[in-house]
Design a protein around this motif. Structure first.
Motif, PDB file in Angstrom:
ATOM      1  N   HIS A   4       0.819  -1.040   0.334  1.00 54.23           N
ATOM      2  CA  HIS A   4       0.072   0.110  -0.101  1.00 54.23           C
ATOM      3  C   HIS A   4       0.910   1.208   0.013  1.00 54.23           C
ATOM      4  CE1 HIS A   4      -3.894  -2.574   0.792  1.00 54.23           C
ATOM      5  NE2 HIS A   4      -3.276  -2.632   1.736  1.00 54.23           N
ATOM      6  N   THR A   5       0.522   2.187  -0.797  1.00 54.85           N
ATOM      7  CA  THR A   5       1.482   2.640  -1.049  1.00 54.85           C
ATOM      8  C   THR A   5       0.720   5.111  -0.323  1.00 54.85           C
ATOM      9  OG1 THR A   5       2.432   2.361  -3.279  1.00 54.85           O
ATOM     10  CG2 THR A   5       2.405   4.664  -2.764  1.00 54.85           C
ATOM     11  N   MET A   6       1.678   5.440   0.167  1.00 57.02           N
ATOM     12  CA  MET A   6       0.033   6.718   0.838  1.00 57.02           C
ATOM     13  C   MET A   6       0.732   7.946  -0.245  1.00 57.02           C
ATOM     14  SD  MET A   6      -1.570   7.359   3.470  1.00 57.02           S
ATOM     15  CE  MET A   6      -1.798   8.256   4.015  1.00 57.02           C
ATOM     16  N   VAL A   7      -0.777   8.390   0.084  1.00 58.07           N
ATOM     17  CA  VAL A   7      -0.956   9.257  -1.282  1.00 58.07           C
ATOM     18  C   VAL A   7      -0.421  10.445  -0.266  1.00 58.07           C
ATOM     19  CG1 VAL A   7      -1.739  11.160  -2.329  1.00 58.07           C
ATOM     20  CG2 VAL A   7      -2.241   8.480  -2.874  1.00 58.07           C
ATOM     21  N   THR A   8       0.582  11.319  -0.029  1.00 56.90           N
ATOM     22  CA  THR A   8       0.799  12.392   0.173  1.00 56.90           C
ATOM     23  C   THR A   8       0.700  13.420  -0.348  1.00 56.90           C
ATOM     24  OG1 THR A   8       3.374  12.453  -0.793  1.00 56.90           O
ATOM     25  CG2 THR A   8       3.021  11.057   1.538  1.00 56.90           C
ATOM     26  N   PHE A  92      -2.137  16.110   1.289  1.00 56.71           N
ATOM     27  CA  PHE A  92      -3.231  15.414   1.322  1.00 56.71           C
ATOM     28  C   PHE A  92      -4.450  15.644   3.220  1.00 56.71           C
ATOM     29  CE2 PHE A  92      -5.107  12.067   4.285  1.00 56.71           C
ATOM     30  CZ  PHE A  92      -5.596  11.335   3.596  1.00 56.71           C
ATOM     31  N   GLN A  93      -3.256  16.715   3.453  1.00 54.41           N
ATOM     32  CA  GLN A  93      -3.919  17.101   4.622  1.00 54.41           C
ATOM     33  C   GLN A  93      -4.625  18.203   4.272  1.00 54.41           C
ATOM     34  OE1 GLN A  93      -0.805  16.248   4.938  1.00 54.41           O
ATOM     35  NE2 GLN A  93      -0.382  14.665   5.978  1.00 54.41           N
ATOM     36  N   GLY A  94      -4.226  19.015   3.129  1.00 55.88           N
ATOM     37  CA  GLY A  94      -4.447  19.900   2.869  1.00 55.88           C
ATOM     38  C   GLY A  94      -5.998  19.929   2.055  1.00 55.88           C
ATOM     39  N   VAL A  96      -7.997  17.158   2.195  1.00 51.73           N
ATOM     40  CA  VAL A  96      -8.349  16.612   3.308  1.00 51.73           C
ATOM     41  C   VAL A  96      -9.312  18.151   3.696  1.00 51.73           C
ATOM     42  CG1 VAL A  96      -9.045  15.703   5.584  1.00 51.73           C
ATOM     43  CG2 VAL A  96      -7.603  14.598   3.692  1.00 51.73           C
ATOM     44  N   VAL A  97      -8.653  18.431   3.807  1.00 50.88           N
ATOM     45  CA  VAL A  97      -9.430  20.557   4.781  1.00 50.88           C
ATOM     46  C   VAL A  97     -10.398  20.921   3.701  1.00 50.88           C
ATOM     47  CG1 VAL A  97      -8.636  22.997   4.912  1.00 50.88           C
ATOM     48  CG2 VAL A  97      -7.352  20.556   5.831  1.00 50.88           C
ATOM     49  N   GLN A  98      -9.935  20.563   2.231  1.00 48.05           N
ATOM     50  CA  GLN A  98     -10.558  20.820   1.001  1.00 48.05           C
ATOM     51  C   GLN A  98     -12.277  20.839   1.693  1.00 48.05           C
ATOM     52  OE1 GLN A  98     -10.502  23.987  -1.471  1.00 48.05           O
ATOM     53  NE2 GLN A  98      -8.373  23.383  -0.689  1.00 48.05           N
ATOM     54  N   HIS A  99     -12.514  19.681   2.349  1.00 44.80           N
ATOM     55  CA  HIS A  99     -13.805  18.799   2.114  1.00 44.80           C
ATOM     56  C   HIS A  99     -14.690  20.286   3.675  1.00 44.80           C
ATOM     57  CE1 HIS A  99     -13.313  15.091   0.441  1.00 44.80           C
ATOM     58  NE2 HIS A  99     -12.518  15.108   0.343  1.00 44.80           N
ATOM     59  N   PHE A 100     -13.724  20.864   4.369  1.00 43.13           N
ATOM     60  CA  PHE A 100     -14.700  21.640   4.913  1.00 43.13           C
ATOM     61  C   PHE A 100     -15.936  22.424   3.688  1.00 43.13           C
ATOM     62  CE2 PHE A 100     -14.829  25.884   7.657  1.00 43.13           C
ATOM     63  CZ  PHE A 100     -15.220  25.490   8.917  1.00 43.13           C
ATOM     64  N   TYR A 101     -15.589  22.557   2.435  1.00 42.34           N
ATOM     65  CA  TYR A 101     -15.951  24.018   1.883  1.00 42.34           C
ATOM     66  C   TYR A 101     -17.747  22.291   1.236  1.00 42.34           C
ATOM     67  CZ  TYR A 101     -17.251  24.968  -2.832  1.00 42.34           C
ATOM     68  OH  TYR A 101     -17.898  25.819  -3.755  1.00 42.34           O
ATOM     69  N   HIS A 102     -16.953  20.829   1.713  1.00 40.46           N
ATOM     70  CA  HIS A 102     -18.897  20.275   1.740  1.00 40.46           C
ATOM     71  C   HIS A 102     -19.437  20.487   3.092  1.00 40.46           C
ATOM     72  CE1 HIS A 102     -21.555  16.990   0.614  1.00 40.46           C
ATOM     73  NE2 HIS A 102     -21.256  16.518   1.270  1.00 40.46           N
ATOM     74  N   CYS A 103     -19.077  20.600   4.716  1.00 43.97           N
ATOM     75  CA  CYS A 103     -19.374  21.126   4.886  1.00 43.97           C
ATOM     76  C   CYS A 103     -20.623  22.092   5.508  1.00 43.97           C
ATOM     77  CB  CYS A 103     -18.795  21.234   6.730  1.00 43.97           C
ATOM     78  SG  CYS A 103     -19.136  20.963   8.390  1.00 43.97           S
ATOM     79  N   ILE A 104     -19.574  23.847   4.847  1.00 42.24           N
ATOM     80  CA  ILE A 104     -20.327  24.497   4.705  1.00 42.24           C
ATOM     81  C   ILE A 104     -21.487  24.390   4.021  1.00 42.24           C
ATOM     82  CG2 ILE A 104     -19.186  26.925   4.803  1.00 42.24           C
ATOM     83  CD1 ILE A 104     -16.432  26.944   5.022  1.00 42.24           C
ATOM     84  N   GLY A 105     -21.733  23.601   2.513  1.00 37.14           N
ATOM     85  CA  GLY A 105     -22.514  23.953   1.602  1.00 37.14           C
ATOM     86  C   GLY A 105     -23.536  23.384   2.155  1.00 37.14           C
ATOM     87  N   TYR A 156     -19.389  12.326   5.182  1.00 37.07           N
ATOM     88  CA  TYR A 156     -18.901  12.716   3.424  1.00 37.07           C
ATOM     89  C   TYR A 156     -16.916  11.871   3.451  1.00 37.07           C
ATOM     90  CZ  TYR A 156     -17.733  14.558  -0.802  1.00 37.07           C
ATOM     91  OH  TYR A 156     -17.097  14.491  -2.048  1.00 37.07           O
ATOM     92  N   THR A 157     -16.408  13.348   4.408  1.00 36.41           N
ATOM     93  CA  THR A 157     -15.163  13.234   4.370  1.00 36.41           C
ATOM     94  C   THR A 157     -14.350  11.648   4.818  1.00 36.41           C
ATOM     95  OG1 THR A 157     -15.517  15.968   4.961  1.00 36.41           O
ATOM     96  CG2 THR A 157     -12.967  14.676   5.764  1.00 36.41           C
ATOM     97  N   ALA A 158     -15.296  11.234   5.937  1.00 36.68           N
ATOM     98  CA  ALA A 158     -14.375  10.074   6.564  1.00 36.68           C
ATOM     99  C   ALA A 158     -14.654   8.967   5.902  1.00 36.68           C
ATOM    100  CB  ALA A 158     -15.322   8.946   8.259  1.00 36.68           C
ATOM    101  N   VAL A 159     -16.344   9.174   4.739  1.00 42.42           N
ATOM    102  CA  VAL A 159     -16.427   8.316   3.357  1.00 42.42           C
ATOM    103  C   VAL A 159     -14.938   8.253   2.288  1.00 42.42           C
ATOM    104  CG1 VAL A 159     -17.115   7.050   1.824  1.00 42.42           C
ATOM    105  CG2 VAL A 159     -18.590   7.327   4.047  1.00 42.42           C
ATOM    106  N   ASN A 160     -14.582   9.346   2.384  1.00 40.41           N
ATOM    107  CA  ASN A 160     -13.507   9.624   0.981  1.00 40.41           C
ATOM    108  C   ASN A 160     -11.790   9.742   1.305  1.00 40.41           C
ATOM    109  OD1 ASN A 160     -14.934  10.305  -1.209  1.00 40.41           O
ATOM    110  ND2 ASN A 160     -15.478  12.583  -0.065  1.00 40.41           N
ATOM    111  N   VAL A 161     -11.788   9.494   3.075  1.00 37.09           N
ATOM    112  CA  VAL A 161     -10.455   9.993   3.554  1.00 37.09           C
ATOM    113  C   VAL A 161      -9.955   8.511   2.792  1.00 37.09           C
ATOM    114  CG1 VAL A 161      -9.355   9.884   5.300  1.00 37.09           C
ATOM    115  CG2 VAL A 161     -10.549  11.802   4.766  1.00 37.09           C
ATOM    116  N   HIS A 162     -10.752   7.132   3.057  1.00 41.21           N
ATOM    117  CA  HIS A 162     -10.340   5.770   3.339  1.00 41.21           C
ATOM    118  C   HIS A 162      -9.851   5.593   1.401  1.00 41.21           C
ATOM    119  CE1 HIS A 162     -10.371   5.332   7.490  1.00 41.21           C
ATOM    120  NE2 HIS A 162     -12.389   5.880   7.113  1.00 41.21           N
ATOM    121  N   LEU A 163     -10.480   6.425   0.634  1.00 39.16           N
ATOM    122  CA  LEU A 163     -10.256   6.235  -0.885  1.00 39.16           C
ATOM    123  C   LEU A 163      -9.285   5.785  -0.519  1.00 39.16           C
ATOM    124  CD1 LEU A 163     -13.090   7.322  -2.442  1.00 39.16           C
ATOM    125  CD2 LEU A 163     -13.097   5.133  -2.504  1.00 39.16           C
TER     126      LEU A 163
END
Length: 163
Positions: A4-8, A92-94, A96-105, A156-163
């Motif tokens: 498994h390779t971790m995307v950074t 990768f952390q940045g 994930v932070v972009q998912h804050f956009y979904h939260c506000i939406g 939503y973010t939890a599901v996407n982070v595991h992809l």
């Protein structure tokens, strides 16, 4: 055994077919972002400084302005940075932070519903409006929008982070 390779970092490809227009787009998007920030700050200033605007409708409009500030500030700075030539990558952390956009939406979607209910009560029950939409009810409705939006976005973010 699998490796498994971790995307950074992710590479941003930009807006298709806009090579050479970066400066024009930077100017346009910077202007739009500045107008959005200024407009929302002016709305918040007007609502907080004028006692005549301390009503449920303006309470929700103030909430809308706050979340609109967050909505445009979640993605616009990275896009402006990219257009100014400061790199086309995002960590990768940045990402994930972009998912804050979904939260506000999500919060905005729930907030629009609450604002529609507020207008419904104002139109259909004008004599009982101040009793139905008192300060406590407004705070409960606003808190409900924040919590509901955050719960949906966290799932939503939890599901996407595991992809």
């Amino acid at each position: 055994m699998t490796n498994h390779t971790m995307v950074t970092e992710f590479t941003l490809l930009g807006i298709p077919e806009t090579e050479g227009l970066e400066n024009v787009l930077l100017f346009i998007f910077s202007t739009m972002y500045a107008c959005a920030l200024l407009g929302n700050f002016l709305i918040l200033t007007a609502i907080t400084t004028s006692p005549k605007l301390h009503t449920p409708m303006y309470f929700f409009l103030g909430n809308l302005s706050i979340f609109d500030l967050g909505f445009c500030s979640t993605t616009a700075p990275k896009m402006l940075s990219y257009l100014s030539g400061r790199g086309g990558g995002i960590s990768f952390q940045g990402c994930v932070v972009q998912h804050f956009y979904h939260c506000i939406g999500c919060i905005l979607g729930f907030l629009y519903t609450v604002m529609a209910y507020d207008r419904f009560v104002a139109i259909c029950f004008p004599l009982r409006y101040t009793i139905i939409m008192n300060h406590r009810v407004c705070c409960v409705l606003a808190t409900g929008t924040w919590m509901s939006g955050c719960i949906v976005a966290i799932l939503y973010t939890a599901v996407n982070v595991h992809l």
